[in-house]
Design an enzyme around this catalytic site. Structure first.
Site, PDB file in Angstrom:
ATOM      1  N   PRO A   1     -14.996  35.461 -75.766  1.00 51.08           N
ATOM      2  CA  PRO A   1     -14.022  35.560 -74.594  1.00 51.08           C
ATOM      3  C   PRO A   1     -14.935  35.524 -73.101  1.00 51.08           C
ATOM      4  O   PRO A   1     -14.342  35.977 -72.094  1.00 51.08           O
ATOM      5  CB  PRO A   1     -13.379  36.920 -74.796  1.00 51.08           C
ATOM      6  CG  PRO A   1     -14.369  37.768 -75.706  1.00 51.08           C
ATOM      7  CD  PRO A   1     -15.269  36.833 -76.381  1.00 51.08           C
ATOM      8  N   GLU A   2     -16.066  35.330 -73.456  1.00 56.69           N
ATOM      9  CA  GLU A   2     -16.897  35.148 -72.097  1.00 56.69           C
ATOM     10  C   GLU A   2     -16.240  34.549 -70.820  1.00 56.69           C
ATOM     11  O   GLU A   2     -16.508  34.965 -69.866  1.00 56.69           O
ATOM     12  CB  GLU A   2     -18.439  34.392 -72.414  1.00 56.69           C
ATOM     13  CG  GLU A   2     -19.102  35.145 -73.260  1.00 56.69           C
ATOM     14  CD  GLU A   2     -19.012  34.830 -74.718  1.00 56.69           C
ATOM     15  OE1 GLU A   2     -20.044  34.965 -75.277  1.00 56.69           O
ATOM     16  OE2 GLU A   2     -18.056  34.322 -75.128  1.00 56.69           O
ATOM     17  N   ILE A   3     -15.593  33.502 -71.151  1.00 56.24           N
ATOM     18  CA  ILE A   3     -14.960  32.597 -70.020  1.00 56.24           C
ATOM     19  C   ILE A   3     -13.893  33.236 -69.209  1.00 56.24           C
ATOM     20  O   ILE A   3     -13.685  33.354 -68.044  1.00 56.24           O
ATOM     21  CB  ILE A   3     -14.327  31.355 -70.437  1.00 56.24           C
ATOM     22  CG1 ILE A   3     -14.145  30.322 -69.574  1.00 56.24           C
ATOM     23  CG2 ILE A   3     -13.066  31.666 -71.284  1.00 56.24           C
ATOM     24  CD1 ILE A   3     -15.371  29.667 -69.155  1.00 56.24           C
TER      25      ILE A   3
ATOM     26  N   ARG B   1     -14.261  36.317 -68.405  1.00 57.80           N
ATOM     27  CA  ARG B   1     -15.120  37.502 -67.686  1.00 57.80           C
ATOM     28  C   ARG B   1     -15.998  36.671 -66.590  1.00 57.80           C
ATOM     29  O   ARG B   1     -16.970  37.150 -66.102  1.00 57.80           O
ATOM     30  CB  ARG B   1     -16.005  38.386 -68.487  1.00 57.80           C
ATOM     31  CG  ARG B   1     -15.112  39.261 -69.347  1.00 57.80           C
ATOM     32  CD  ARG B   1     -15.982  40.121 -70.597  1.00 57.80           C
ATOM     33  NE  ARG B   1     -14.919  40.671 -71.404  1.00 57.80           N
ATOM     34  CZ  ARG B   1     -15.164  40.752 -72.720  1.00 57.80           C
ATOM     35  NH1 ARG B   1     -16.311  40.255 -73.188  1.00 57.80           N
ATOM     36  NH2 ARG B   1     -14.301  41.355 -73.636  1.00 57.80           N
TER      37      ARG B   1
END
Length: 254
Positions: free
Chosen positions: A136-138, A140
């Protein structure tokens, strides 16, 4: 007051256990924790009594990814400093693959971002039915840079790009369907299944396991012809090991 180590190790019956031990932080990977994981793998490599490595997380989750406080602080650091920090995690993935002993991840709860990278870098990934994996980095404002090279190999181009561009999280069954998980078991059976799998590997020939693992990863990027040539060389080496002779003699005497 005694402060517990964020990485706890143990050795029992040939199984070197590594526990991510920051349950209050969902086992988020701090720089200290990553360095301790490097040290633990080095210890497992040198320890003659270690046949298999098993990595698990304490508390409700396997690992939620990198420590967000450290990530925020990194915005004020230089590019060179942040490159070195990223490589600290990336080289951990490489060490797992270079270790001549099988490494099993036993995953429950969430394995996200760098935590998903750590789990999928392991040779085998056993997940509980309720486990979740994702990148889920994108969401953040960040890039899943260190995990993408692994994910692209495991899930293929389209699925990998879908996961890193949307940041959506997969169930254990969905993760298994796209090649991120080796086996899915019930929540209640996860620990027992992990222990049984480790015990089966401990009972196998250490030299055969090491040669098989090395061959498997060295086939990356090779042509069919080069792969056959490499396989022939490994085959020849395997025939010269004491384990091969002893196992074959035992089988023929049955």
């Amino acid at each position: 007051m005694t402060v517990e180590s964020p990485v706890v190790t143990s050795l029992e019956n040939g199984v070197f256990g590594i526990t991510l031990n920051r349950p209050a932080k969902r086992n988020a990977l701090s720089s200290e924790m990553i360095e301790l994981l490097h040290q633990a793998l080095h210890q497992a490599d040198l320890d003659g009594g270690t046949r298999v490595v098993l990595i698990r997380g304490a508390g409700k989750d396997f690992c939620a990814g990198l420590d967000l406080d450290e990530l925020l602080a990194s915005a004020d650091k230089s590019e060179d400093e942040n490159t070195a920090s990223a490589l600290q995690l990336g080289t951990l993935f490489l060490e797992i693959r270079r270790l001549p002993k099988p490494v099993i991840a036993v995953v429950h709860g969430r394995a996200l971002a760098g935590g998903a990278g750590l789990a999928t870098a392991c040779d085998l990934l056993l997940a509980s039915k309720s486990a979740q994996l994702g990148y889920p980095e994108i969401q953040r404002g960040f890039v899943p840079a260190m995990v993408t090279t692994l994910l692209r190999r495991l899930a293929g181009e389209k699925m990998a790009l879908d996961l890193i561009l949307t940041g959506r999280v997969l169930t254990a069954d969905e993760a298994a369907a796209v090649g991120l998980v080796s086996r899915v078991v019930s929540d209640a059976e996860l620990e027992r299944e992990g222990a049984d799998l480790a015990a089966r590997l401990v009972a196998s020939s250490a030299s055969a396991l090491a040669l098989t693992k090395r061959l498997f990863y060295e086939l990356d990027g090779k042509s069919l012809a080069d792969g056959i040539q490499l396989g022939a060389r490994v085959n020849a080496v395997a025939r010269s090991t004491p384990d091969f002779r002893e196992a074959l003699v035992r089988f023929l005497r049955r």
